[in-house]
Design a protein around this motif. Structure first.
Motif, short mmCIF file in Angstrom:
data_model
loop_
_atom_site.label_atom_id
_atom_site.label_comp_id
_atom_site.label_asym_id
_atom_site.label_seq_id
_atom_site.Cartn_x
_atom_site.Cartn_y
_atom_site.Cartn_z
N GLU A 246 0.84 -1.20 0.00
CA GLU A 246 0.00 0.00 0.00
C GLU A 246 0.88 1.25 0.00
N ILE A 247 0.50 2.24 -0.81
CA ILE A 247 1.26 3.49 -0.94
C ILE A 247 0.30 4.66 -0.84
N ILE A 248 0.70 5.67 -0.10
CA ILE A 248 -0.04 6.93 -0.05
C ILE A 248 0.93 8.05 -0.44
N ILE A 249 0.59 8.76 -1.52
CA ILE A 249 1.43 9.84 -2.03
C ILE A 249 0.71 11.16 -1.78
N VAL A 250 1.36 12.06 -1.04
CA VAL A 250 0.74 13.32 -0.63
C VAL A 250 1.54 14.49 -1.19
N GLY A 251 0.84 15.48 -1.74
CA GLY A 251 1.51 16.66 -2.29
C GLY A 251 0.87 17.96 -1.82
N ASN A 252 1.69 18.85 -1.26
CA ASN A 252 1.22 20.20 -0.89
C ASN A 252 2.42 21.14 -0.75
#
Length: 586
Positions: A246-252
């Protein structure tokens, strides 16, 4: 896709068979629209909650597509079927495959989506949009908007497949279509479409940091997904304890270019964590209209083996949204699975420099810039009483270390995650970016963070810090061999090390996680040797700390990096290992 021909021209009389065909088509059309519209109500997280619904939707669209192929003549004459209406069905199927890719991370479905979008363009299903629009809708620009949305969606798919020449052609066509749309209708949303076009152009320009050119100066697109050729080797005696599931990619990141809720860092990292899609040669586009190549699943069942880990892409998620997706990814992990959380975001610095509470007092990273709860009744908040609502603190992640966790933080406050405790005995690895870059590179942050670039493509990052913007393909291949040599040697050093933390050895058996670990080491050694990066805040960190002599300062690895600088004729930019003050860097 509404049946509108009856409202414009009289329909010739129909016999019973023709009525049956038209009625069946209308039934399938209405059913497909209902199912497609229902997709937006499905939960964005989890696996089983949405699969059967997607299966039914694919099934109806498959029947609809084949039905209009088999009965095209009757539908053309008796129903008044228009080419743009056929294009709408094909566009919906392309969208289905794209959204199925987003939900499963299986890159082959991008090829399926591309096949339908490409067919729409090649067969000019929307070519008469302007003419038909005026006759059918009078002054309503609905059909032109469908055409613009088709272009925007097609560009996203082509970007993900790195079909950059086609992307540039599509951007030119989209610009012309926007001009036609604006000139014909003077719509209220013309500024929005110009903003979309500007975002696309800025995204393409920013992603083109290094041009790899052929002998005739033609630019060559280099893929950065995982292939058997670039998978770093692993010692045969090593055990595969856990695999990335499982991968969670977050961008801000403030002012970083983005398109379609994908920042450049997110775009680069998602490719890094995917295998190269295999072209399905049995589903080439012929003269006949395309049909769905293969059902994504039968009866809602999941495939036995996934090519890629499942991932979520979260652009500026609130704290509650991020926590929901983390909990879902955590829940879906199999017993031998690991979760990867990648965050590219601006730092939220804590109030205390010296504290015993590393969980919250050192701050964290801001995942969304909303200012909820900052003041009450317009009264200024008291210092230290309220913290940033959407700041993700290290302590917020502690509950998720009950299962294997691999954390990557690319931020100017990444050090907040430097003292992650191991509370449950499971492997926890943190790869943390430098907090500073040289002043000469600070203006480049909108084009993506340097640490992520190293994890995405080490050679491109190396060229970037050496101010190399064009490189011949023969030289690129030669340099890539040096990088591959580095990765192979570093992989051996990980396995041979006697002082390395066991968490690394529990996770190194996975191809993707091993790749990230080795690229981290490459980034570290390049930056500590580069004369422009001076001091600990300019170097990446890891937790647990990797062994210094056995890996991070190993003479063989340093020599390979310096040999690479010689090949690229930039050796003066790098110090000798003995000249660099490497004692302060660990």
């Amino acid at each position: 896709m509404e049946k509108m021909a009856d409202e414009i021209t009289p329909v010739p009389p129909m016999d019973e068979n023709e009525k049956r065909i038209v009625n069946e088509f209308c039934h399938l059309l209405e059913k497909s629209k209902q199912l497609f519209n229902g997709l937006r109500d499905l939960p964005q997280y989890g696996h089983k909650q949405w699969q059967s619904y997607f299966g039914r939707t694919f099934d109806v669209y498959t029947k609809l597509w084949k039905f209009q192929q088999q009965h095209r003549q009757v539908l053309d004459v008796k129903y008044g079927l228009k080419r743009w209406q056929i294009g709408e069905v094909a566009s919906k199927i392309g969208q289905l495959y794209y959204h199925y890719y987003l939900r499963t991370s299986e890159t082959n479905y991008l090829n399926e989506s591309f096949a339908f979008y490409s067919a729409i363009r090649m067969r000019a299903y929307y070519s008469k949009a302007n003419k038909e629009e005026r006759s059918l809708f009078s002054n309503r620009p609905d059909l032109m908007v469908k055409k613009l949305r088709f272009y925007a969606r097609f560009i996203v798919v082509c970007l993900l497949l790195k079909k950059m020449k086609l992307v540039r052609d599509l951007v030119r066509e989209l610009a012309k279509q926007i001009d036609d749309y604006t000139g014909t209708y003077e719509p209220e949303d013309h500024m929005e479409w110009n903003l979309v076009l500007g975002e696309i152009k800025a995204f393409i320009e920013a992603d083109n940091l290094i041009s790899v050119v052929d002998v005739d100066a033609t630019s060559i697109v280099v893929s950065h997904r995982l292939t058997p050729l670039n998978t770093p080797p692993l010692d045969k005696s090593s055990h595969v304890h856990f695999t990335l599931q499982e991968i969670i990619i977050v961008g801000n990141t403030h002012e970083q270019v983005k398109f379609s809720e994908l920042t450049l860092d997110m775009f680069r990292m998602l490719q890094t964590l995917e295998r190269e899609p295999q072209e399905d040669l049995t589903n080439q586009i012929y003269d006949a209209s395309p049909a769905p190549g293969r059902q994504p699943f039968e009866n809602g069942d999941r495939p036995n083996k996934r090519e890629n880990p499942h991932k979520y892409l979260l652009y500026k998620p609130t704290y509650s949204q991020l926590n929901t997706f983390l909990a879902s990814g955590f829940k879906e992990l199999p017993p031998t699975g690991a979760l990867l959380l990648y965050i590219s975001a601006d730092g939220c610095h804590g109030n205390a420099k010296l504290t015993d509470d590393a969980a919250y007092d050192l701050g964290g990273v801001v995942t969304n810039s909303r200012k909820e709860g900052e003041t009450t009744n317009n009264k200024p908040k008291r210092p230290g009483t309220l913290k940033e609502m959407h700041c993700l603190h290290p302590g917020d992640l502690y509950p998720y270390t009950r299962k294997p966790l691999f954390l990557i933080v690319d931020s100017d406050n990444s050090s907040a995650f430097q003292n992650f405790p191991n509370l449950f005995g499971q492997p926890v690895v943190c790869l943390l970016s430098p907090e500073q870059v040289p002043t000469t590179m600070q203006d480049m942050r909108q084009k993506g963070n340097l640490f992520t670039l190293f994890l995405h493509c080490p050679l491109m990052a190396f060229c970037h810090v050496c101010n190399i913007i064009d490189i011949p393909i023969t030289l690129w291949d030669k340099c890539q061999s040096q990088v591959d040599k580095f990765m192979a040697e570093a992989s051996k050093l990980f396995v041979r090390s006697r002082s390395i933390d066991h968490a690394y050895m529990q996770l190194i058996g996975d191809d993707f996680l091993r790749l990230l670990m080795l690229r981290f080491v490459f980034c570290y050694i390049v930056l500590i040797l580069h004369r422009g990066f001076k001091g600990p805040s300019f170097y990446p960190m890891s937790h647990p700390t990797l062994p210094t002599e056995e890996i991070l300062e190993h003479s063989t690895l340093c020599k390979i990096v310096l040999d690479l600088s010689v090949v690229l004729d930039c050796r003066p930019l790098f110090a000798e290992p003995g000249d660099a003050d490497m004692s302060v860097m660990t």
